[in-house]
Design an enzyme around this catalytic site. Structure first.
Site, PDB file in Angstrom:
ATOM      1  N   ASN A  32      18.909  47.200   1.205  1.00  0.00           N
ATOM      2  CA  ASN A  32      18.424  48.521   1.649  1.00  0.00           C
ATOM      3  C   ASN A  32      19.555  49.399   2.213  1.00  0.00           C
ATOM      4  OD1 ASN A  32      18.962  47.410   4.126  1.00  0.00           O
ATOM      5  ND2 ASN A  32      16.922  47.739   4.998  1.00  0.00           N
ATOM      6  N   ASP A  58      13.873  47.302   0.548  1.00  0.00           N
ATOM      7  CA  ASP A  58      13.740  46.439   1.713  1.00  0.00           C
ATOM      8  C   ASP A  58      13.065  45.115   1.339  1.00  0.00           C
ATOM      9  OD1 ASP A  58      12.709  45.512   4.410  1.00  0.00           O
ATOM     10  OD2 ASP A  58      13.658  47.411   4.952  1.00  0.00           O
ATOM     11  N   LEU A  83      19.532  41.274   9.954  1.00  0.00           N
ATOM     12  CA  LEU A  83      20.333  41.892  11.007  1.00  0.00           C
ATOM     13  C   LEU A  83      21.111  40.779  11.695  1.00  0.00           C
ATOM     14  CD1 LEU A  83      17.622  44.293  12.497  1.00  0.00           C
ATOM     15  CD2 LEU A  83      19.174  44.662  10.562  1.00  0.00           C
ATOM     16  N   SER A 124      22.509  29.878  10.654  1.00  0.00           N
ATOM     17  CA  SER A 124      23.701  30.037  11.488  1.00  0.00           C
ATOM     18  C   SER A 124      23.876  28.844  12.406  1.00  0.00           C
ATOM     19  CB  SER A 124      23.511  31.299  12.335  1.00  0.00           C
ATOM     20  OG  SER A 124      24.469  31.346  13.360  1.00  0.00           O
ATOM     21  N   TYR A 149      18.479  36.994  18.070  1.00  0.00           N
ATOM     22  CA  TYR A 149      19.059  36.771  16.733  1.00  0.00           C
ATOM     23  C   TYR A 149      18.999  35.282  16.390  1.00  0.00           C
ATOM     24  CZ  TYR A 149      22.586  35.808  13.205  1.00  0.00           C
ATOM     25  OH  TYR A 149      23.230  35.318  12.092  1.00  0.00           O
ATOM     26  N   LYS A 153      16.698  33.034  13.460  1.00  0.00           N
ATOM     27  CA  LYS A 153      17.163  32.064  12.454  1.00  0.00           C
ATOM     28  C   LYS A 153      16.416  30.740  12.622  1.00  0.00           C
ATOM     29  CE  LYS A 153      20.198  34.635  10.392  1.00  0.00           C
ATOM     30  NZ  LYS A 153      19.968  35.093   9.029  1.00  0.00           N
ATOM     31  N   LEU A 201      35.540  38.579  16.538  1.00  0.00           N
ATOM     32  CA  LEU A 201      36.964  38.531  16.884  1.00  0.00           C
ATOM     33  C   LEU A 201      37.896  39.059  15.794  1.00  0.00           C
ATOM     34  CD1 LEU A 201      39.170  37.668  18.890  1.00  0.00           C
ATOM     35  CD2 LEU A 201      39.105  35.401  17.833  1.00  0.00           C
ATOM     36  N   ARG A 232      36.403  28.186  17.954  1.00  0.00           N
ATOM     37  CA  ARG A 232      35.359  28.302  16.935  1.00  0.00           C
ATOM     38  C   ARG A 232      35.874  27.755  15.608  1.00  0.00           C
ATOM     39  NH1 ARG A 232      33.256  29.324  20.960  1.00  0.00           N
ATOM     40  NH2 ARG A 232      31.886  31.035  21.568  1.00  0.00           N
ATOM     41  N   ARG A 292      32.508  36.592  28.066  1.00  0.00           N
ATOM     42  CA  ARG A 292      31.401  37.369  27.502  1.00  0.00           C
ATOM     43  C   ARG A 292      30.106  36.574  27.715  1.00  0.00           C
ATOM     44  NH1 ARG A 292      31.737  38.753  21.105  1.00  0.00           N
ATOM     45  NH2 ARG A 292      31.421  36.494  21.001  1.00  0.00           N
TER      46      ARG A 292
HETATM   47  P1  NAD Z   1      25.871  42.004   6.434  1.00  0.00           P
HETATM   48  O1  NAD Z   1      25.217  42.883   7.441  1.00  0.00           O
HETATM   49  O2  NAD Z   1      27.235  42.385   5.965  1.00  0.00           O
HETATM   50  O3  NAD Z   1      24.927  41.831   5.166  1.00  0.00           O
HETATM   51  C1  NAD Z   1      23.529  41.877   5.236  1.00  0.00           C
HETATM   52  C2  NAD Z   1      23.049  42.788   4.123  1.00  0.00           C
HETATM   53  O4  NAD Z   1      21.628  42.839   4.171  1.00  0.00           O
HETATM   54  C3  NAD Z   1      23.562  44.233   4.259  1.00  0.00           C
HETATM   55  O5  NAD Z   1      24.061  44.669   3.022  1.00  0.00           O
HETATM   56  C4  NAD Z   1      22.318  45.017   4.675  1.00  0.00           C
HETATM   57  O6  NAD Z   1      22.350  46.347   4.199  1.00  0.00           O
HETATM   58  C5  NAD Z   1      21.214  44.190   4.048  1.00  0.00           C
HETATM   59  N1  NAD Z   1      19.917  44.303   4.723  1.00  0.00           N
HETATM   60  C6  NAD Z   1      19.673  44.305   6.063  1.00  0.00           C
HETATM   61  N2  NAD Z   1      18.347  44.417   6.295  1.00  0.00           N
HETATM   62  C7  NAD Z   1      17.745  44.469   5.070  1.00  0.00           C
HETATM   63  C8  NAD Z   1      16.409  44.582   4.639  1.00  0.00           C
HETATM   64  N3  NAD Z   1      15.404  44.662   5.526  1.00  0.00           N
HETATM   65  N4  NAD Z   1      16.151  44.621   3.320  1.00  0.00           N
HETATM   66  C9  NAD Z   1      17.165  44.546   2.410  1.00  0.00           C
HETATM   67  N5  NAD Z   1      18.452  44.444   2.757  1.00  0.00           N
HETATM   68  C10 NAD Z   1      18.742  44.394   4.077  1.00  0.00           C
HETATM   69  O7  NAD Z   1      25.892  40.533   7.057  1.00  0.00           O
HETATM   70  P2  NAD Z   1      26.671  39.229   6.555  1.00  0.00           P
HETATM   71  O8  NAD Z   1      27.764  38.939   7.527  1.00  0.00           O
HETATM   72  O9  NAD Z   1      26.964  39.329   5.121  1.00  0.00           O
HETATM   73  O10 NAD Z   1      25.543  38.137   6.819  1.00  0.00           O
HETATM   74  C11 NAD Z   1      24.643  37.741   5.811  1.00  0.00           C
HETATM   75  C12 NAD Z   1      23.648  36.757   6.381  1.00  0.00           C
HETATM   76  O11 NAD Z   1      24.343  35.651   6.955  1.00  0.00           O
HETATM   77  C13 NAD Z   1      22.782  37.322   7.497  1.00  0.00           C
HETATM   78  O12 NAD Z   1      21.471  36.823   7.356  1.00  0.00           O
HETATM   79  C14 NAD Z   1      23.436  36.783   8.748  1.00  0.00           C
HETATM   80  O13 NAD Z   1      22.519  36.660   9.805  1.00  0.00           O
HETATM   81  C15 NAD Z   1      23.928  35.433   8.277  1.00  0.00           C
HETATM   82  N6  NAD Z   1      25.066  34.935   9.070  1.00  0.00           N
HETATM   83  C16 NAD Z   1      26.183  35.703   9.212  1.00  0.00           C
HETATM   84  C17 NAD Z   1      27.234  35.254  10.015  1.00  0.00           C
HETATM   85  C18 NAD Z   1      28.463  36.083  10.195  1.00  0.00           C
HETATM   86  O14 NAD Z   1      29.220  35.832  11.139  1.00  0.00           O
HETATM   87  N7  NAD Z   1      28.743  37.087   9.360  1.00  0.00           N
HETATM   88  C19 NAD Z   1      27.151  33.998  10.651  1.00  0.00           C
HETATM   89  C20 NAD Z   1      25.993  33.237  10.474  1.00  0.00           C
HETATM   90  C21 NAD Z   1      24.950  33.713   9.676  1.00  0.00           C
HETATM   91  N1  UFG Z   2      36.150  36.966  21.273  1.00  0.00           N
HETATM   92  C1  UFG Z   2      37.115  37.594  22.042  1.00  0.00           C
HETATM   93  N2  UFG Z   2      37.263  38.937  21.905  1.00  0.00           N
HETATM   94  C2  UFG Z   2      36.511  39.694  21.043  1.00  0.00           C
HETATM   95  C3  UFG Z   2      35.524  39.030  20.263  1.00  0.00           C
HETATM   96  C4  UFG Z   2      35.376  37.671  20.408  1.00  0.00           C
HETATM   97  O1  UFG Z   2      37.808  36.968  22.824  1.00  0.00           O
HETATM   98  O2  UFG Z   2      36.701  40.919  20.971  1.00  0.00           O
HETATM   99  C5  UFG Z   2      36.012  35.501  21.363  1.00  0.00           C
HETATM  100  C6  UFG Z   2      34.630  35.015  21.760  1.00  0.00           C
HETATM  101  O3  UFG Z   2      34.525  34.944  23.165  1.00  0.00           O
HETATM  102  C7  UFG Z   2      34.579  33.655  21.064  1.00  0.00           C
HETATM  103  C8  UFG Z   2      35.417  33.855  19.794  1.00  0.00           C
HETATM  104  O4  UFG Z   2      36.242  34.986  20.053  1.00  0.00           O
HETATM  105  O5  UFG Z   2      35.219  32.685  21.841  1.00  0.00           O
HETATM  106  C9  UFG Z   2      34.590  34.136  18.548  1.00  0.00           C
HETATM  107  O6  UFG Z   2      33.686  35.228  18.816  1.00  0.00           O
HETATM  108  P1  UFG Z   2      32.891  35.963  17.644  1.00  0.00           P
HETATM  109  O7  UFG Z   2      32.126  37.062  18.280  1.00  0.00           O
HETATM  110  O8  UFG Z   2      33.819  36.308  16.541  1.00  0.00           O
HETATM  111  O9  UFG Z   2      31.939  34.823  17.088  1.00  0.00           O
HETATM  112  P2  UFG Z   2      30.816  33.954  17.821  1.00  0.00           P
HETATM  113  O10 UFG Z   2      31.238  32.530  17.735  1.00  0.00           O
HETATM  114  O11 UFG Z   2      30.499  34.481  19.156  1.00  0.00           O
HETATM  115  O12 UFG Z   2      29.534  34.249  16.917  1.00  0.00           O
HETATM  116  C10 UFG Z   2      29.596  34.205  15.476  1.00  0.00           C
HETATM  117  C11 UFG Z   2      28.538  35.161  14.900  1.00  0.00           C
HETATM  118  C12 UFG Z   2      27.163  34.666  15.198  1.00  0.00           C
HETATM  119  C13 UFG Z   2      27.003  33.232  14.753  1.00  0.00           C
HETATM  120  C14 UFG Z   2      28.090  32.373  15.355  1.00  0.00           C
HETATM  121  C15 UFG Z   2      28.005  30.982  14.828  1.00  0.00           C
HETATM  122  O13 UFG Z   2      28.704  36.460  15.436  1.00  0.00           O
HETATM  123  O14 UFG Z   2      26.249  35.421  14.451  1.00  0.00           O
HETATM  124  O15 UFG Z   2      29.378  32.918  15.020  1.00  0.00           O
HETATM  125  O16 UFG Z   2      27.964  31.011  13.443  1.00  0.00           O
HETATM  126  F1  UFG Z   2      25.817  32.777  15.179  1.00  0.00           F
END
Ligand code: NAD
Ligand code: UFG
Length: 341
Positions: A32, A58, A83, A124, A149, A153, A201, A232, A292
């Site tokens: 979307n 969507d 999201l 996640s 969030y 999941k 990060l 991490r 944080r």
């Molecule tokens: P992203 O936001 O880049 O991609 C998500 C995509 O879904 C986007 O293109 C967005 O436009 C689309 N979207 C959002 N809501 C929608 C809806 N209602 N209908 C259709 N499309 C929709 O995120 P990403 O980093 O690619 O993550 C993908 C998936 O992996 C997510 O479910 C996220 O929770 C999960 N995930 C991501 C991370 C991470 O650190 N990136 C870690 C763990 C899990």
């Molecule tokens: N950190 C900093 N400065 C920043 C951002 C992050 O010091 O500006 C630190 C955090 O405290 C943490 C590490 O960098 O120690 C990684 O932080 P991220 O925000 O990059 O990642 P997280 O591990 O907090 O979370 C990510 C995703 C979540 C997911 C999780 C486990 O954002 O969606 O990994 O997969 F759930």
């Protein structure tokens, strides 16, 4: 073989579409554009020579999903759409449950009506919560989660487990628990394009490296880790994308298949900054700030199950992740720009 990819224009979805095409699959995308741009489609086509079919819409729109399943023979679905900002989810929890949980239910309901029973879900490492020891193993009890969030999941995983149990000989559902995806495609054509201030990060470091922001805030240097900063399990997004292709082996193998997708080891914040300094060739200013809220000191994956059962493991190092992130950043200093392809 057609694979429906929800959220296929997003960060992980776009890299997975490239890997799917390279492996001979045909991705069909529904997105979307909430957190992505149409320009991504062109970039996928530039890399692979093939432009996936895109439905802009969507995942909560069951009418649209019905059209997609009626008009295409779909073999499996990879469900990325959702999201993902942990902090934002605390402020607007209902939006997170609506998109992430209700959206996942809409998708499964329409799949069931069309007798498509192969589903791969983006979960996640956050589902392991605060109380488990590291490394995380798939058999650990999940829960004790600190954000809506993370609960979204957890809840979606539970809904899908219950669904699988209700039709145990039909559904093949894979729950993929991602650790910390970073980096970009080596071409520099696709990568992570955060809107506003990056929450994570490496995207933040890359904006400091290119001069958009003055310094990296290091959230805490008094954790129980070797250098005191958070540890991490960083995983190159291309390795993660390949994990999805590997999981497609589970098509038609009825059951719940749960895998950690991580490297199996961790790096500290200061190690990530140092790797990025090597990649970009200049120092990256940082300041130590308070912890944080909600962060824990360290976690990484036990990645042995995916290796054993899927034959998948990460190949790329932290240096590769930093190199490809920097390459993407310098080639696209303002991210994707629609209409300029
Ligand atoms: P992203 O936001 O880049 O991609 C998500 C995509 O879904 C986007 O293109 C967005 O436009 C689309 N979207 C959002 N809501 C929608 C809806 N209602 N209908 C259709 N499309 C929709 O995120 P990403 O980093 O690619 O993550 C993908 C998936 O992996 C997510 O479910 C996220 O929770 C999960 N995930 C991501 C991370 C991470 O650190 N990136 C870690 C763990 C899990
Ligand atoms: N950190 C900093 N400065 C920043 C951002 C992050 O010091 O500006 C630190 C955090 O405290 C943490 C590490 O960098 O120690 C990684 O932080 P991220 O925000 O990059 O990642 P997280 O591990 O907090 O979370 C990510 C995703 C979540 C997911 C999780 C486990 O954002 O969606 O990994 O997969 F759930």
């Amino acid at each position: 073989m057609n694979i429906l990819v929800t959220g296929g224009l997003g960060y992980i979805g776009s890299h997975t579409c490239v890997k799917l095409i390279e492996a001979g699959y045909t991705p069909i995308i529904i997105d979307n554009l909430y957190n992505s741009k149409k320009a991504v489609l062109e970039r996928i086509a530039q890399i692979t020579g093939k432009c996936p079919q895109l439905y802009i819409g969507d995942v909560r729109d069951k009418k649209l999903l019905t059209t997609i399943f009626s008009n295409n023979e779909i073999s499996a679905v990879i469900h990325f759409a959702g999201l993902k900002a942990v902090g934002e989810s605390v402020t607007i929890p209902l939006a997170y449950y609506d998109t992430n949980v209700y959206g996942s239910l809409c998708l499964a309901e329409v799949m069931q009506k069309h007798k498509v029973y192969n589903l791969i879900f983006s979960s996640s490492a956050t589902v392991y919560g605060e109380k488990n020891p590291t490394p995380y193993i798939e058999t650990f009890q999940t829960g004790n989660i600190t954000s809506p969030y993370g609960w979204s999941k957890f809840m979606t995983e539970q809904c899908y487990i219950d669904l699988q149990h209700s039709e145990p000989n039909q559904w093949s559902i894979s729950l993929l628990r991602y650790f910390n995806p970073v980096g970009a495609h080596p071409s520099g054509l696709i990568g992570e394009d955060p809107q506003g201030t990056p929450n994570n990060l490496m995207p933040y470091i890359s904006q400091v490296a290119i001069g958009k922001r003055p310094f990296v805030s290091v959230y805490g240097d008094d954790y129980a880790t070797p250098d005191g900063t958070g540890v991490r399990d960083y995983i190159h997004v291309d390795d993660l994308a390949e994990g999805h292709v590997a999981t497609l082996q589970m098509i038609n193998r009825a059951g719940i298949h749960c895998y950690n997708l991580g490297s199996g080891s961790g790096n500290s914040v200061l190690e990530v900054i140092a790797a990025y300094e090597n990649a970009c060739g200049h120092p990256i200013p940082y300041k130590i700030m308070p912890r944080r809220a909600g962060d824990i000191d360290a976690f990484w994956a036990d990645a042995s199950k995916a290796k054993k059962e899927l034959g998948w493991q990460t190949r790329q190092t932290l240096a590769d992740m930093a190199r490809d992130s920097w390459n993407w950043q310098i080639k696209n200093p303002n991210g994707y720009i629609d209409g300029k392809e």
